[in-house]
Design a protein around this motif. Structure first.
Motif, PDB file in Angstrom:
ATOM      1  N   MET A   1       9.794  -0.072  -3.263  1.00 48.82           N
ATOM      2  CA  MET A   1       9.387  -1.464  -3.468  1.00 48.82           C
ATOM      3  C   MET A   1       7.882  -1.661  -3.297  1.00 48.82           C
ATOM      4  O   MET A   1       7.349  -2.727  -3.603  1.00 48.82           O
ATOM      5  N   ALA A   2       7.211  -0.637  -2.812  1.00 44.16           N
ATOM      6  CA  ALA A   2       5.750  -0.724  -2.771  1.00 44.16           C
ATOM      7  C   ALA A   2       5.175  -0.811  -4.178  1.00 44.16           C
ATOM      8  O   ALA A   2       4.086  -1.361  -4.378  1.00 44.16           O
ATOM      9  N   TYR A   3       5.920  -0.299  -5.146  1.00 41.74           N
ATOM     10  CA  TYR A   3       5.433  -0.252  -6.528  1.00 41.74           C
ATOM     11  C   TYR A   3       6.173  -1.197  -7.463  1.00 41.74           C
ATOM     12  O   TYR A   3       5.614  -1.627  -8.464  1.00 41.74           O
ATOM     13  N   ASN A   4       7.411  -1.491  -7.184  1.00 41.16           N
ATOM     14  CA  ASN A   4       8.206  -2.299  -8.108  1.00 41.16           C
ATOM     15  C   ASN A   4       7.902  -3.777  -7.954  1.00 41.16           C
ATOM     16  O   ASN A   4       8.001  -4.299  -6.853  1.00 41.16           O
TER      17      ASN A   4
ATOM     18  N   HIS B   1      -0.346  -1.979  -3.146  1.00 42.78           N
ATOM     19  CA  HIS B   1       0.934  -1.309  -2.916  1.00 42.78           C
ATOM     20  C   HIS B   1       1.306  -1.334  -1.444  1.00 42.78           C
ATOM     21  O   HIS B   1       2.481  -1.534  -1.098  1.00 42.78           O
ATOM     22  N   LEU B   2       0.330  -1.142  -0.589  1.00 42.37           N
ATOM     23  CA  LEU B   2       0.606  -1.230   0.846  1.00 42.37           C
ATOM     24  C   LEU B   2       1.022  -2.650   1.212  1.00 42.37           C
ATOM     25  O   LEU B   2       1.966  -2.857   1.986  1.00 42.37           O
ATOM     26  N   LYS B   3       0.348  -3.625   0.633  1.00 40.93           N
ATOM     27  CA  LYS B   3       0.702  -5.023   0.904  1.00 40.93           C
ATOM     28  C   LYS B   3       2.128  -5.311   0.452  1.00 40.93           C
ATOM     29  O   LYS B   3       2.900  -5.962   1.179  1.00 40.93           O
TER      30      LYS B   3
ATOM     31  N   ASP C   1      -8.706  -8.960   4.934  1.00 34.25           N
ATOM     32  CA  ASP C   1      -9.295  -9.193   3.612  1.00 34.25           C
ATOM     33  C   ASP C   1      -8.724  -8.360   2.466  1.00 34.25           C
ATOM     34  O   ASP C   1      -8.417  -8.921   1.414  1.00 34.25           O
ATOM     35  N   PRO C   2      -8.560  -7.040   2.611  1.00 33.62           N
ATOM     36  CA  PRO C   2      -8.098  -6.291   1.447  1.00 33.62           C
ATOM     37  C   PRO C   2      -6.725  -6.748   0.946  1.00 33.62           C
ATOM     38  O   PRO C   2      -6.430  -6.640  -0.242  1.00 33.62           O
ATOM     39  N   TYR C   3      -5.915  -7.275   1.852  1.00 34.03           N
ATOM     40  CA  TYR C   3      -4.542  -7.625   1.494  1.00 34.03           C
ATOM     41  C   TYR C   3      -4.402  -9.113   1.185  1.00 34.03           C
ATOM     42  O   TYR C   3      -3.651  -9.492   0.281  1.00 34.03           O
TER      43      TYR C   3
ATOM     44  N   TRP D   1       4.683  -3.335   0.206  1.00 33.95           N
ATOM     45  CA  TRP D   1       5.654  -2.750   1.135  1.00 33.95           C
ATOM     46  C   TRP D   1       5.679  -3.510   2.455  1.00 33.95           C
ATOM     47  O   TRP D   1       6.749  -3.788   3.008  1.00 33.95           O
ATOM     48  N   LEU D   2       4.512  -3.875   2.972  1.00 35.31           N
ATOM     49  CA  LEU D   2       4.442  -4.594   4.242  1.00 35.31           C
ATOM     50  C   LEU D   2       5.150  -5.945   4.170  1.00 35.31           C
ATOM     51  O   LEU D   2       5.833  -6.350   5.120  1.00 35.31           O
ATOM     52  N   ILE D   3       5.015  -6.631   3.057  1.00 36.36           N
ATOM     53  CA  ILE D   3       5.680  -7.925   2.896  1.00 36.36           C
ATOM     54  C   ILE D   3       7.190  -7.766   3.029  1.00 36.36           C
ATOM     55  O   ILE D   3       7.862  -8.513   3.747  1.00 36.36           O
ATOM     56  N   GLN D   4       7.731  -6.762   2.345  1.00 42.34           N
ATOM     57  CA  GLN D   4       9.180  -6.563   2.380  1.00 42.34           C
ATOM     58  C   GLN D   4       9.652  -6.068   3.743  1.00 42.34           C
ATOM     59  O   GLN D   4      10.721  -6.454   4.222  1.00 42.34           O
ATOM     60  N   ASP D   5       8.842  -5.229   4.394  1.00 42.48           N
ATOM     61  CA  ASP D   5       9.250  -4.747   5.711  1.00 42.48           C
ATOM     62  C   ASP D   5       9.191  -5.884   6.730  1.00 42.48           C
ATOM     63  O   ASP D   5      10.001  -5.926   7.657  1.00 42.48           O
ATOM     64  N   ARG D   6       8.265  -6.802   6.550  1.00 49.29           N
ATOM     65  CA  ARG D   6       8.218  -7.959   7.444  1.00 49.29           C
ATOM     66  C   ARG D   6       9.470  -8.813   7.260  1.00 49.29           C
ATOM     67  O   ARG D   6      10.053  -9.287   8.242  1.00 49.29           O
TER      68      ARG D   6
END
Length: 245
Positions: free
Chosen positions: A242-245, A36-38, A111-113, A40-45
């Motif tokens: 968008m972290a979840y959708n 979920h963090l990944k 690694d986690p992402y 959100w980070l993708i979209q914020d980037r």
């Protein structure tokens, strides 16, 4: 009442949703899932690219000197000194968002992402948000009024949101993981620290000052400022989702 105070009073429930989203609570409690963090980070980037384009449009419309003002520029509050100050704030914003885009890339390579299987494509809501800020920048007045309201609104929401996550984390009774060897836990702390720095607070205050210098004597402009502010609130709430959708 200052313009920023007036805008913040318009829709307090939506402002709360935008700054106290469940995603932020999960980051604060260190329980957000890596995927979920990944997401959100993708979209914020992706959004940083739209932010940079908005900055470019704003800068291109700003005359630094009296003789550079375009035909039809009826901004009654223009002065070279004010224009130079706006450039100073926008220059900081550009430099900072470039740093953040690299920051996001660094995190996503951890690694986690990097091991999470997710689409790396830009989502429809991110595209909608980017299109909105570009449209506001292109269609706004010569005083950059609507664009400055959008910039300030985005930044104060982000600052308050991450301070909320940090406050949630501070309330944890158990060891909150600041020294954790777990990369995901450490990353959550890194994100909370990054967007609650005093330097960021100073930038938000600079944006606020620019907004409060805008001319609000025309009811039509005031209505325009109010509209873009309300639109930003709605966009920000959905962006966390968008972290979840």
């Amino acid at each position: 009442m200052k313009l920023t105070g007036h805008l913040l009073s318009l829709d307090k429930p939506s402002f709360e949703k935008a700054t106290q989203h469940p995603f932020l609570t999960q980051v604060g409690t260190l329980q957000v899932k890596p995927e979920h963090l990944k997401s959100w980070l993708i979209q914020d980037r992706y959004y940083t690219g739209g932010y940079i384009k908005m900055m470019g449009i704003m800068i291109s419309k700003l005359p630094l000197y009296e003789d550079q003002r375009e035909l039809g520029d009826n901004n009654p509050s223009y002065s070279p000194e004010k224009a130079q100050n706006i450039i100073r704030v926008l220059s900081f914003a550009l430099s900072n968002v470039h740093r953040e885009s690299q920051f996001f890339t660094d995190i996503l390579n951890r690694d986690p992402y990097s091991k999470c299987e997710q689409s790396l494509r830009q989502k429809a809501w991110t595209s909608k948000y980017i299109d909105f800020v570009r449209k506001v920048a292109q269609e706004g007045g010569y005083d950059l009024g609507e664009s400055l309201v959008v910039l300030w609104a985005m930044e104060i929401i982000f600052f308050r949101a991450w301070n909320f996550a940090k406050s949630v984390n501070a309330e944890l009774k158990e060891k909150n993981g600041k020294d954790s060897q777990d990369v995901h836990i450490a990353t959550c702390h890194e994100l909370m620290a990054n967007w609650t720095m005093e330097e960021f607070n100073d930038f938000v205050n600079d944006c606020e000052d620019l907004v409060n210098q805008l001319d609000t004597s025309d009811p039509r402009r005031m209505a325009s400022f109010e509209k873009v502010y309300r639109d930003i609130l709605a966009l920000e709430v959905e962006f966390w989702d968008m972290a979840y959708n």
